[in-house]
Scaffold this motif. Sequence first.
Motif, PDB file in Angstrom:
ATOM      1  N   PHE A  14     -24.313 -13.051   7.163  1.00 48.07           N
ATOM      2  CA  PHE A  14     -23.521 -13.714   8.013  1.00 48.07           C
ATOM      3  C   PHE A  14     -24.350 -14.216   8.902  1.00 48.07           C
ATOM      4  O   PHE A  14     -25.299 -13.637   9.669  1.00 48.07           O
ATOM      5  CB  PHE A  14     -22.536 -12.726   8.677  1.00 48.07           C
ATOM      6  N   ALA A  47     -22.051 -16.506   4.748  1.00 50.79           N
ATOM      7  CA  ALA A  47     -21.100 -17.072   5.443  1.00 50.79           C
ATOM      8  C   ALA A  47     -21.544 -17.338   6.814  1.00 50.79           C
ATOM      9  O   ALA A  47     -22.320 -16.394   7.796  1.00 50.79           O
ATOM     10  CB  ALA A  47     -19.859 -15.861   5.924  1.00 50.79           C
ATOM     11  N   ALA A  52     -19.277 -19.777   2.772  1.00 53.40           N
ATOM     12  CA  ALA A  52     -18.281 -19.760   3.600  1.00 53.40           C
ATOM     13  C   ALA A  52     -18.678 -20.384   4.877  1.00 53.40           C
ATOM     14  O   ALA A  52     -19.623 -19.855   5.519  1.00 53.40           O
ATOM     15  CB  ALA A  52     -17.449 -18.529   3.962  1.00 53.40           C
ATOM     16  N   ILE A  68     -13.170 -13.383   5.082  1.00 57.86           N
ATOM     17  CA  ILE A  68     -14.295 -14.222   4.984  1.00 57.86           C
ATOM     18  C   ILE A  68     -15.354 -13.570   4.028  1.00 57.86           C
ATOM     19  O   ILE A  68     -16.049 -14.302   3.204  1.00 57.86           O
ATOM     20  CB  ILE A  68     -14.794 -14.453   6.624  1.00 57.86           C
ATOM     21  N   ALA A  73     -16.477 -15.433   0.938  1.00 57.85           N
ATOM     22  CA  ALA A  73     -17.960 -15.758   0.513  1.00 57.85           C
ATOM     23  C   ALA A  73     -18.580 -15.220  -0.776  1.00 57.85           C
ATOM     24  O   ALA A  73     -19.099 -16.091  -1.647  1.00 57.85           O
ATOM     25  CB  ALA A  73     -18.790 -15.165   1.773  1.00 57.85           C
TER      26      ALA A  73
END
Length: 202
Positions: A55, A81, A102, A116, A120
């Motif tokens: 992330f 993401a 994402a 999310i 992803a």
Amino acid sequence: MAERSLSILVIDENPIRASIIEAGLHDSGHRNVRIETEIRGIAAKISEFSPEVIFINLGNPNRDMLEDMFQLSRVVKRPIAMFVDRADKASIERAVDAGVSAYIVDGLKKERVKPILDMAISRFNAFTSMQRELEEARNELENRRTIERAKGIIMNARNLSEPEAYALLRKTAMNRNRKIVDIAHGLIIAATLLDPTSERQR
């Protein structure tokens, strides 16, 4: 069946924003979460931690930072993401081209983290599968070209028909327990060494 806990790296220079993602991941059952608030040298940290998912929260990044993160996405080959506060069409297109799984604009909320994450991973798997299929198709086409070239060499050298040349290739491959394309490739190399003009048969 309970989902497997994933190793996840959260990259965010703002600890408060990072804690929101971390909380959402913990609520989803993922406890192996590492927070990095320093973006410089992040490639080495990714290599060290070897996360399964990444992330990245960039807030309001400048163009150079975005390009650095897109380049990172191309290299690490993991579900990524990426969060930004706002984006234009060009940056979204570059994110897609870079393989970002994402690309979330103004959507950092704890309750959105799990969907999310799932998106992803799903998009990454689909993208990877598509790349693999494309590579297999390219290899198949190249193999066919190699075999066609080898058949041409045999037909010219032995005065054989195309089916006869292929049958000879196939028999040789079976006798040597090799793939036809490997025999064909070896024949092309040998023909090139013995007769450089054979390259014109390409």
